[in-house]
Write a protein that holds these residues in place. Sequence first.
Motif, PDB file in Angstrom:
ATOM      1  N   ALA A 135       0.823  -1.208   0.000  1.00  0.00           N
ATOM      2  CA  ALA A 135       0.000   0.000   0.000  1.00  0.00           C
ATOM      3  C   ALA A 135       0.859   1.261   0.000  1.00  0.00           C
ATOM      4  CB  ALA A 135      -0.933   0.004   1.209  1.00  0.00           C
ATOM      5  N   HIS A 136       2.127   1.134   0.390  1.00  0.00           N
ATOM      6  CA  HIS A 136       3.071   2.249   0.276  1.00  0.00           C
ATOM      7  C   HIS A 136       3.732   2.271  -1.103  1.00  0.00           C
ATOM      8  CE1 HIS A 136       2.856   3.779   4.319  1.00  0.00           C
ATOM      9  NE2 HIS A 136       3.220   2.642   4.860  1.00  0.00           N
ATOM     10  N   HIS A 137       4.370   1.172  -1.461  1.00  0.00           N
ATOM     11  CA  HIS A 137       5.217   1.194  -2.657  1.00  0.00           C
ATOM     12  C   HIS A 137       4.438   1.113  -3.972  1.00  0.00           C
ATOM     13  CE1 HIS A 137       8.682   1.573  -0.306  1.00  0.00           C
ATOM     14  NE2 HIS A 137       8.996   0.303  -0.116  1.00  0.00           N
ATOM     15  N   LEU A 138       3.341   0.351  -4.006  1.00  0.00           N
ATOM     16  CA  LEU A 138       2.527   0.385  -5.220  1.00  0.00           C
ATOM     17  C   LEU A 138       1.903   1.772  -5.376  1.00  0.00           C
ATOM     18  CD1 LEU A 138       1.579  -1.318  -7.623  1.00  0.00           C
ATOM     19  CD2 LEU A 138      -0.491  -1.850  -6.327  1.00  0.00           C
ATOM     20  N   ASP A 139       1.611   2.408  -4.267  1.00  0.00           N
ATOM     21  CA  ASP A 139       1.095   3.781  -4.283  1.00  0.00           C
ATOM     22  C   ASP A 139       2.088   4.729  -4.952  1.00  0.00           C
ATOM     23  OD1 ASP A 139      -0.895   5.813  -3.247  1.00  0.00           O
ATOM     24  OD2 ASP A 139       0.906   6.529  -2.225  1.00  0.00           O
ATOM     25  N   ILE A 140       3.377   4.560  -4.645  1.00  0.00           N
ATOM     26  CA  ILE A 140       4.401   5.403  -5.261  1.00  0.00           C
ATOM     27  C   ILE A 140       4.553   5.066  -6.739  1.00  0.00           C
ATOM     28  CG2 ILE A 140       6.867   5.965  -5.252  1.00  0.00           C
ATOM     29  CD1 ILE A 140       5.142   7.237  -2.977  1.00  0.00           C
ATOM     30  N   ALA A 141       4.447   3.794  -7.096  1.00  0.00           N
ATOM     31  CA  ALA A 141       4.472   3.417  -8.514  1.00  0.00           C
ATOM     32  C   ALA A 141       3.344   4.124  -9.264  1.00  0.00           C
ATOM     33  CB  ALA A 141       4.360   1.901  -8.660  1.00  0.00           C
ATOM     34  N   HIS A 142       2.148   4.152  -8.675  1.00  0.00           N
ATOM     35  CA  HIS A 142       1.011   4.843  -9.293  1.00  0.00           C
ATOM     36  C   HIS A 142       1.297   6.334  -9.445  1.00  0.00           C
ATOM     37  CE1 HIS A 142      -2.406   1.736  -8.317  1.00  0.00           C
ATOM     38  NE2 HIS A 142      -1.471   1.259  -9.118  1.00  0.00           N
ATOM     39  N   TRP A 143       1.893   6.935  -8.416  1.00  0.00           N
ATOM     40  CA  TRP A 143       2.182   8.371  -8.447  1.00  0.00           C
ATOM     41  C   TRP A 143       3.163   8.684  -9.579  1.00  0.00           C
ATOM     42  CZ3 TRP A 143       4.682  11.676  -3.971  1.00  0.00           C
ATOM     43  CH2 TRP A 143       4.121  12.959  -3.973  1.00  0.00           C
ATOM     44  N   GLY A 144       4.191   7.870  -9.681  1.00  0.00           N
ATOM     45  CA  GLY A 144       5.206   8.089 -10.710  1.00  0.00           C
ATOM     46  C   GLY A 144       4.718   7.804 -12.120  1.00  0.00           C
ATOM     47  N   LEU A 145       3.693   6.961 -12.245  1.00  0.00           N
ATOM     48  CA  LEU A 145       3.130   6.639 -13.560  1.00  0.00           C
ATOM     49  C   LEU A 145       1.956   7.541 -13.934  1.00  0.00           C
ATOM     50  CD1 LEU A 145       3.095   2.724 -13.415  1.00  0.00           C
ATOM     51  CD2 LEU A 145       4.630   4.169 -14.779  1.00  0.00           C
ATOM     52  N   GLY A 146       1.501   8.349 -12.980  1.00  0.00           N
ATOM     53  CA  GLY A 146       0.307   9.147 -13.236  1.00  0.00           C
ATOM     54  C   GLY A 146      -0.940   8.299 -13.295  1.00  0.00           C
ATOM     55  N   ALA A 147      -0.983   7.241 -12.469  1.00  0.00           N
ATOM     56  CA  ALA A 147      -2.087   6.273 -12.512  1.00  0.00           C
ATOM     57  C   ALA A 147      -3.046   6.421 -11.340  1.00  0.00           C
ATOM     58  CB  ALA A 147      -1.526   4.847 -12.552  1.00  0.00           C
ATOM     59  N   ASP A 148      -3.100   7.609 -10.730  1.00  0.00           N
ATOM     60  CA  ASP A 148      -3.954   7.790  -9.556  1.00  0.00           C
ATOM     61  C   ASP A 148      -5.444   7.725  -9.871  1.00  0.00           C
ATOM     62  OD1 ASP A 148      -1.945   7.965  -7.713  1.00  0.00           O
ATOM     63  OD2 ASP A 148      -1.843  10.156  -7.714  1.00  0.00           O
ATOM     64  N   SER A 149      -5.811   7.857 -11.120  1.00  0.00           N
ATOM     65  CA  SER A 149      -7.232   7.779 -11.475  1.00  0.00           C
ATOM     66  C   SER A 149      -7.518   6.604 -12.406  1.00  0.00           C
ATOM     67  CB  SER A 149      -7.683   9.086 -12.144  1.00  0.00           C
ATOM     68  OG  SER A 149      -6.928   9.334 -13.311  1.00  0.00           O
ATOM     69  N   SER A 150      -6.588   5.648 -12.426  1.00  0.00           N
ATOM     70  CA  SER A 150      -6.803   4.465 -13.271  1.00  0.00           C
ATOM     71  C   SER A 150      -6.360   3.220 -12.510  1.00  0.00           C
ATOM     72  CB  SER A 150      -6.057   4.607 -14.598  1.00  0.00           C
ATOM     73  OG  SER A 150      -4.669   4.765 -14.385  1.00  0.00           O
ATOM     74  N   GLY A 151      -5.742   2.287 -13.191  1.00  0.00           N
ATOM     75  CA  GLY A 151      -5.318   1.053 -12.539  1.00  0.00           C
ATOM     76  C   GLY A 151      -4.829   0.061 -13.571  1.00  0.00           C
ATOM     77  N   PRO A 152      -4.458  -1.132 -13.127  1.00  0.00           N
ATOM     78  CA  PRO A 152      -3.961  -2.148 -14.063  1.00  0.00           C
ATOM     79  C   PRO A 152      -5.059  -2.654 -14.983  1.00  0.00           C
ATOM     80  CG  PRO A 152      -4.275  -3.101 -11.896  1.00  0.00           C
ATOM     81  CD  PRO A 152      -4.499  -1.622 -11.738  1.00  0.00           C
ATOM     82  N   LEU A 153      -4.632  -3.158 -16.139  1.00  0.00           N
ATOM     83  CA  LEU A 153      -5.558  -3.741 -17.106  1.00  0.00           C
ATOM     84  C   LEU A 153      -5.489  -5.269 -17.096  1.00  0.00           C
ATOM     85  CD1 LEU A 153      -4.807  -1.328 -20.109  1.00  0.00           C
ATOM     86  CD2 LEU A 153      -6.628  -1.126 -18.381  1.00  0.00           C
ATOM     87  N   GLU A 154      -4.295  -5.791 -16.801  1.00  0.00           N
ATOM     88  CA  GLU A 154      -4.105  -7.242 -16.744  1.00  0.00           C
ATOM     89  C   GLU A 154      -3.236  -7.594 -15.552  1.00  0.00           C
ATOM     90  OE1 GLU A 154      -2.454  -8.640 -20.378  1.00  0.00           O
ATOM     91  OE2 GLU A 154      -4.211  -8.109 -21.594  1.00  0.00           O
ATOM     92  N   ILE A 155      -3.528  -8.737 -14.951  1.00  0.00           N
ATOM     93  CA  ILE A 155      -2.776  -9.223 -13.797  1.00  0.00           C
ATOM     94  C   ILE A 155      -2.351 -10.652 -14.107  1.00  0.00           C
ATOM     95  CG2 ILE A 155      -2.814  -9.654 -11.317  1.00  0.00           C
ATOM     96  CD1 ILE A 155      -5.560  -7.537 -12.868  1.00  0.00           C
TER      97      ILE A 155
END
Length: 449
Positions: free
Chosen positions: A265-285
């Motif tokens: 919840a900390h580090h994936l959060d930073i990955a989202h911040w750096g990718l500009g993904a705060d209003s989206s998310g993954p497409l495939e897992i």
Amino acid sequence: MPSSHFSRRSFLKSTLAAGVAPLILPSRIWSAETKPNDRLTIGFIGIGKQARGLMSGFLSKAETQTVAVCDVDRTRREDGKKQVETFYAKQTGSDFKGCDAQNDFRELLGRKDIDAVVIATPDHWHALIAIAAAKAGKDIYCEKPLTHTIHEAWTLVGAVRKNQRVFQTGSMQRSSREFRVACELARNGVIGKIMRVTAGFGGPAKPCDLPAQELEDGLDWDFWLGPAPSRPYNEVLSPRGVHNHFPAWRAYREYGGGGVTDWGAHHLDIAHWGLGADSSGPLEITPPADSEHAEAGVKLRYADDVEVEHVKENGVTFFGPDGEIYVNRGKIKVTVKGAEKAKFLAKEDKPSLNEQLDALEKEFLANAKVKLYASTDHKADFLAAIKSRKPPIADVEIGARSVTGCHLINLAYYHGKPMKWDPAKNNFAKGSGDAKWLTRDYRGEWRVA
């Protein structure tokens, strides 16, 4: 946007009507800039190690006044009450009393004199308490991971928006300079288009298999379990008395999501911040080959074919055609076109971390097109947002996006199947996954509908 803030007069009326002795402190203990009517009243729900640290931070803010604490463990709630009263006693130079202590969070939320709550319970309680707090008109600081399931995350977002509450997720790395600078470097193309990211944290949770122990005196064990399945007490889940460690309930699926939702919840959060993904998310897992026993290896694919991989090594690394950016707490390493632009990985490294961050900003970010929200104090940022009624740095939806990614990682380990995800609908896409995986079975009266 309406505020839940109450004036000194309404505070006195509500406490007297309820038969509660009002907590009024001499004005000399607050800064001259803080008028009595402007103080924000706070209640704390869950009084463990994390809450005691948060409490210390909020008590130091002159614009706040802590009036109540709540915990299902008598020893811990009395200790929390003591922490508050000792702090104010030192400030007033008197034998100060006046902080209420309650077993049931609903009693605390029912108090009209409380403006905001800080929630630091085990994860399986976050959503139920936070939703109730939003409905009660409280602004909310809730520890990460935001919720125990994906369904709870988006139900909580809806409750916060409907009730026009200010909500700060406790992802405090966003208020640390090294993470902001690293993400600004990534967002501004300093190493070219980000192709992949590694996010390092612990593995998934496991089903609880702890043996029964004699119940601790003063602990409302049934209330501690709440919506979770009924099981005998074990001190690993709720350590006896006041403890100074983070309990291992996080390791068990009934109460947490292991290292994936804890540090994730900390580090994936930073990955989202750096990718500009705060209003989206993954497409495939995509799970690793041996998902049943794996501790790392799940891959998330985001827009523009960017891959985020769960790895074991703690920290976040952004990879681009022109270099790499590694960041962790108090650490950063930046390589651009083969040249090392920053390296601070240990306390003895020179120049200092701030000096190296200064140099990075001067060389690469002086005229940056992307400037991220800058906060240096996660608690102060929350209090400022309450006053402005604007979203804080880790708004509820940001927390929901981060925890959704973490839960999808865990689901890949738990079920070993590839999944497709629709981040616009927050649901599985193209017939993959199972709707039952998005929620959990609730016990007794507790529900997140």
